[in-house]
Design a protein around this motif. Structure first.
Motif, PDB file in Angstrom:
ATOM      1  N   ALA A   1      10.610  46.141  41.814  1.00  0.00           N
ATOM      2  CA  ALA A   1      10.278  45.590  40.502  1.00  0.00           C
ATOM      3  C   ALA A   1      10.660  46.592  39.420  1.00  0.00           C
ATOM      4  CB  ALA A   1       8.786  45.285  40.416  1.00  0.00           C
ATOM      5  N   HIS A   2      11.282  46.090  38.361  1.00  0.00           N
ATOM      6  CA  HIS A   2      11.603  46.813  37.122  1.00  0.00           C
ATOM      7  C   HIS A   2      12.872  47.649  37.210  1.00  0.00           C
ATOM      8  CE1 HIS A   2       7.814  45.277  35.869  1.00  0.00           C
ATOM      9  NE2 HIS A   2       7.109  46.042  36.693  1.00  0.00           N
ATOM     10  N   TYR A   3      12.841  48.782  37.901  1.00  0.00           N
ATOM     11  CA  TYR A   3      13.981  49.696  38.046  1.00  0.00           C
ATOM     12  C   TYR A   3      14.658  49.953  36.692  1.00  0.00           C
ATOM     13  CZ  TYR A   3      17.248  52.264  40.981  1.00  0.00           C
ATOM     14  OH  TYR A   3      17.969  53.262  41.587  1.00  0.00           O
TER      15      TYR A   3
ATOM     16  N   THR B   1       8.327  47.166  46.254  1.00  0.00           N
ATOM     17  CA  THR B   1       7.480  48.117  45.526  1.00  0.00           C
ATOM     18  C   THR B   1       7.925  48.166  44.058  1.00  0.00           C
ATOM     19  OG1 THR B   1       6.518  50.342  45.581  1.00  0.00           O
ATOM     20  CG2 THR B   1       8.892  50.199  45.919  1.00  0.00           C
ATOM     21  N   HIS B   2       7.087  48.751  43.197  1.00  0.00           N
ATOM     22  CA  HIS B   2       7.515  49.063  41.832  1.00  0.00           C
ATOM     23  C   HIS B   2       8.387  50.320  41.902  1.00  0.00           C
ATOM     24  CE1 HIS B   2       3.553  47.025  41.026  1.00  0.00           C
ATOM     25  NE2 HIS B   2       4.230  46.481  40.052  1.00  0.00           N
ATOM     26  N   LEU B   3       9.491  50.351  41.183  1.00  0.00           N
ATOM     27  CA  LEU B   3      10.322  51.563  41.188  1.00  0.00           C
ATOM     28  C   LEU B   3      10.862  51.836  39.791  1.00  0.00           C
ATOM     29  CD1 LEU B   3      11.597  53.803  42.988  1.00  0.00           C
ATOM     30  CD2 LEU B   3      13.594  52.337  43.225  1.00  0.00           C
TER      31      LEU B   3
ATOM     32  N   CYS C   1       7.499  37.171  36.482  1.00  0.00           N
ATOM     33  CA  CYS C   1       6.647  37.111  35.286  1.00  0.00           C
ATOM     34  C   CYS C   1       5.691  38.303  35.255  1.00  0.00           C
ATOM     35  CB  CYS C   1       5.886  35.798  35.222  1.00  0.00           C
ATOM     36  SG  CYS C   1       4.770  35.532  36.590  1.00  0.00           S
ATOM     37  N   ASP C   2       5.537  38.991  36.392  1.00  0.00           N
ATOM     38  CA  ASP C   2       4.652  40.153  36.501  1.00  0.00           C
ATOM     39  C   ASP C   2       3.198  39.739  36.280  1.00  0.00           C
ATOM     40  OD1 ASP C   2       3.935  42.741  37.036  1.00  0.00           O
ATOM     41  OD2 ASP C   2       4.981  43.641  35.328  1.00  0.00           O
ATOM     42  N   GLY C   3       2.307  40.702  36.373  1.00  0.00           N
ATOM     43  CA  GLY C   3       0.881  40.402  36.339  1.00  0.00           C
ATOM     44  C   GLY C   3       0.473  39.676  35.075  1.00  0.00           C
TER      45      GLY C   3
ATOM     46  N   ALA D   1      10.007  36.537  41.433  1.00  0.00           N
ATOM     47  CA  ALA D   1      10.216  37.677  42.328  1.00  0.00           C
ATOM     48  C   ALA D   1       9.259  38.838  42.085  1.00  0.00           C
ATOM     49  CB  ALA D   1      11.669  38.158  42.208  1.00  0.00           C
ATOM     50  N   HIS D   2       8.334  38.686  41.115  1.00  0.00           N
ATOM     51  CA  HIS D   2       7.317  39.743  40.943  1.00  0.00           C
ATOM     52  C   HIS D   2       6.111  39.208  40.185  1.00  0.00           C
ATOM     53  CE1 HIS D   2       5.766  43.769  41.075  1.00  0.00           C
ATOM     54  NE2 HIS D   2       5.504  43.731  39.788  1.00  0.00           N
ATOM     55  N   HIS D   3       4.933  39.383  40.753  1.00  0.00           N
ATOM     56  CA  HIS D   3       3.714  38.836  40.144  1.00  0.00           C
ATOM     57  C   HIS D   3       2.494  39.571  40.723  1.00  0.00           C
ATOM     58  CE1 HIS D   3       1.365  36.149  37.868  1.00  0.00           C
ATOM     59  NE2 HIS D   3       1.583  34.999  38.454  1.00  0.00           N
ATOM     60  N   HIS D   4       1.379  39.520  39.972  1.00  0.00           N
ATOM     61  CA  HIS D   4       0.069  39.950  40.495  1.00  0.00           C
ATOM     62  C   HIS D   4      -0.910  38.869  40.049  1.00  0.00           C
ATOM     63  CE1 HIS D   4       1.986  43.859  40.991  1.00  0.00           C
ATOM     64  NE2 HIS D   4       2.326  43.819  39.720  1.00  0.00           N
ATOM     65  N   MET D   5      -1.086  37.875  40.900  1.00  0.00           N
ATOM     66  CA  MET D   5      -1.808  36.659  40.481  1.00  0.00           C
ATOM     67  C   MET D   5      -3.267  36.922  40.103  1.00  0.00           C
ATOM     68  SD  MET D   5      -0.239  33.899  43.160  1.00  0.00           S
ATOM     69  CE  MET D   5       1.516  33.525  43.199  1.00  0.00           C
TER      70      MET D   5
HETATM   71 ZN   LIG Z   1       3.958  44.708  38.733  1.00  0.00          ZN
END
Ligand SMILES: [Zn+2]
Length: 451
Positions: free
Chosen positions: A266-268, A229-231, A317-319, A63-67
């Protein structure tokens, strides 16, 4: 009737409420066709996979990545920096991204995700030094057969406007909005069983203008899209929002029209309890990225508390350059460890973490009806997990707990849309060697290691 594929002799985890100890599952036309117990009513099939008693789960959902960031993995000059130092060190390198390097980084990311048991991923692509980068991502997804939920990321604030990135990677508002419309028309497929969808994803509250937040929400309403978005990832966001907008990040998020069931963030990490309650009530979902949060050494969200408050929580997994891996199995294990580290051994089980990695991620993507579970009718996206006999020796009483506690598990067979993409732990991509060679060339160019 003959089905396309039969998986038998499996420990089936269909979803949180349904497990079959010695089961079979049939696939037809890219869908789960039926599920059964033991040797009863086993259908004839064109192709049969015996799981030999191993665990079969729905494909994990990222649900969150920057490939693109796998082009700068473990980049030595910034490995020990804070989030902002890390970003400032890497933005000038990412300014050299082009369609070729994005195609290659997306291909590597998707193969890596498949090997870690992930069958659907979003990607938050918010650096656009050149046009048509997300088009290149869709080419990679189609070439591999991966189920891809792209997000059109954006940044409008460069260093000149008090932001972090150089002017070369940000865009003006009209360009962003026009390209968002173009991508939705070209690639967003709202039909059931879609292999490609598009969401809108301004990078963060402090990297885009208020108009982009408001217009993105309007565009999402118009085309029935998800918003991301990142929040509240960093305490600096609180002071930024207080100074610029006179409110908290969550209050600003609500003010620009994002507190809706379309949104996942993402994150919160830094909301108040009352803010979590408000966004949960509004239907906003959260993607927790345990490894990224711990690698950066900041806070972590209390995922189990969020779930108790009614918020749906997925995992990401995020970036690759912050986490440096893209194994959703590892993220799932880390989510479980984090939950237990925070509140003790009763706080979180392997099934809680697996539920987050499957149905939680599917909720983030607004795709719960079809992915994240294996009930008949679901997309045939699933994993036959593999563990070494040595690591699994003695684990006899609970296959799901063993899967996440006895490490490491890898995807033996990964199936997307009814097609086998990883077999015996090996990706079935004929030109993977060429992709890795070209990726190495592009990574050297972007890290300025040549000449
Ligand atoms: Zn991110």
């Amino acid at each position: 009737m003959t089905v396309d594929l039969l998986i038998r002799d499996a420990y089936l985890y269909i979803d949180r409420d349904w497990e079959v100890a010695n089961g079979w599952l049939s696939v037809k036309d890219g869908r789960v066709h039926a599920v059964g117990d033991g040797a009863e009513d086993v259908p004839a099939a064109k192709s049969v996979i015996s799981a030999h008693g191993r665990l079969v789960t729905p494909g994990l959902v990222n649900a969150h990545h920057h490939m693109y960031q796998n082009l700068t993995r473990a980049y030595a000059p910034v490995t020990n920096g804070t989030l902002f130092e890390w970003l400032k060190g890497l933005y000038p390198l990412w300014a050299d991204l082009d369609a070729e390097s994005v195609y290659l980084s997306t291909s590597v990311a998707m193969v890596e995700l498949l090997m870690g048991g992930c069958t659907t991923s979003m990607d938050h692509m918010y650096v656009h030094p050149r046009p048509f980068l997300i088009d290149a991502q869709f080419r990679a997804a189609r070439d591999i057969g991966f189920r891809f939920h792209a997000t059109r990321g954006s940044m409008t604030r460069s260093v000149e406007d008090g932001g972090l990135p150089p002017a070369s990677v940000v865009q003006d508002e009209d360009t962003i909005l026009a390209d968002s419309e173009r991508l939705v028309a070209a690639f967003h497929d709202p039909t059931p069983g879609a292999m490609g969808r598009v969401a809108l994803a301004p990078c963060s509250l402090f990297s885009v203008s208020e108009r982009i937040m408001v217009e993105s929400a309007r565009l999402a309403d118009k085309h029935d899209l998800r918003l991301h978005t990142h929040l509240a990832e960093d305490p600096d966001e609180d002071s930024y929002c207080a100074e610029i907008y006179g409110c908290t990040p969550t209050e600003y998020f609500e003010r620009v029209g994002w507190a809706s069931p379309r949104s996942w963030v993402a994150h919160y990490i830094y909301p108040t309890d009352d803010e979590v309650d408000r966004l949960a009530h509004a239907g906003v979902c959260t993607a927790q990225c345990p490894c990224s949060n711990m690698m950066i050494g900041g806070g972590t969200a209390d995922a189990m508390d969020m779930r108790r408050r009614g918020m749906r929580v997925g995992l990401g997994c995020d970036g690759s350059a912050s986490t440096d891996h893209a194994s959703m199995w590892l993220e799932t294990r880390m989510a479980m460890l984090l939950g237990r580290f925070r509140h003790g051994p009763h706080a979180m089980s392997a099934r809680d973490a697996l539920d987050m990695a499957t149905r939680g991620g599917a909720a983030c993507l607004g795709w719960e009806d079809e992915i994240g579970h294996l009930r008949p009718g679901a997309c045939a996206d699933l994993v036959v997990w593999s563990m070494s006999e040595v690591a699994a020796a003695g684990a006899l009483s609970d296959p799901v707990e063993a899967w996440l506690r006895c490490a490491p598990a890898v995807a033996g067979t990964t199936i997307v849309n009814g097609k086998v993409l990883v077999s015996d732990g090996v990706p079935l991509l004929a030109n993977l060697g060429d992709i890795l060679r070209d990726h190495a060339r592009e990574a050297r160019r972007i890290q300025r290691l040549d000449g």
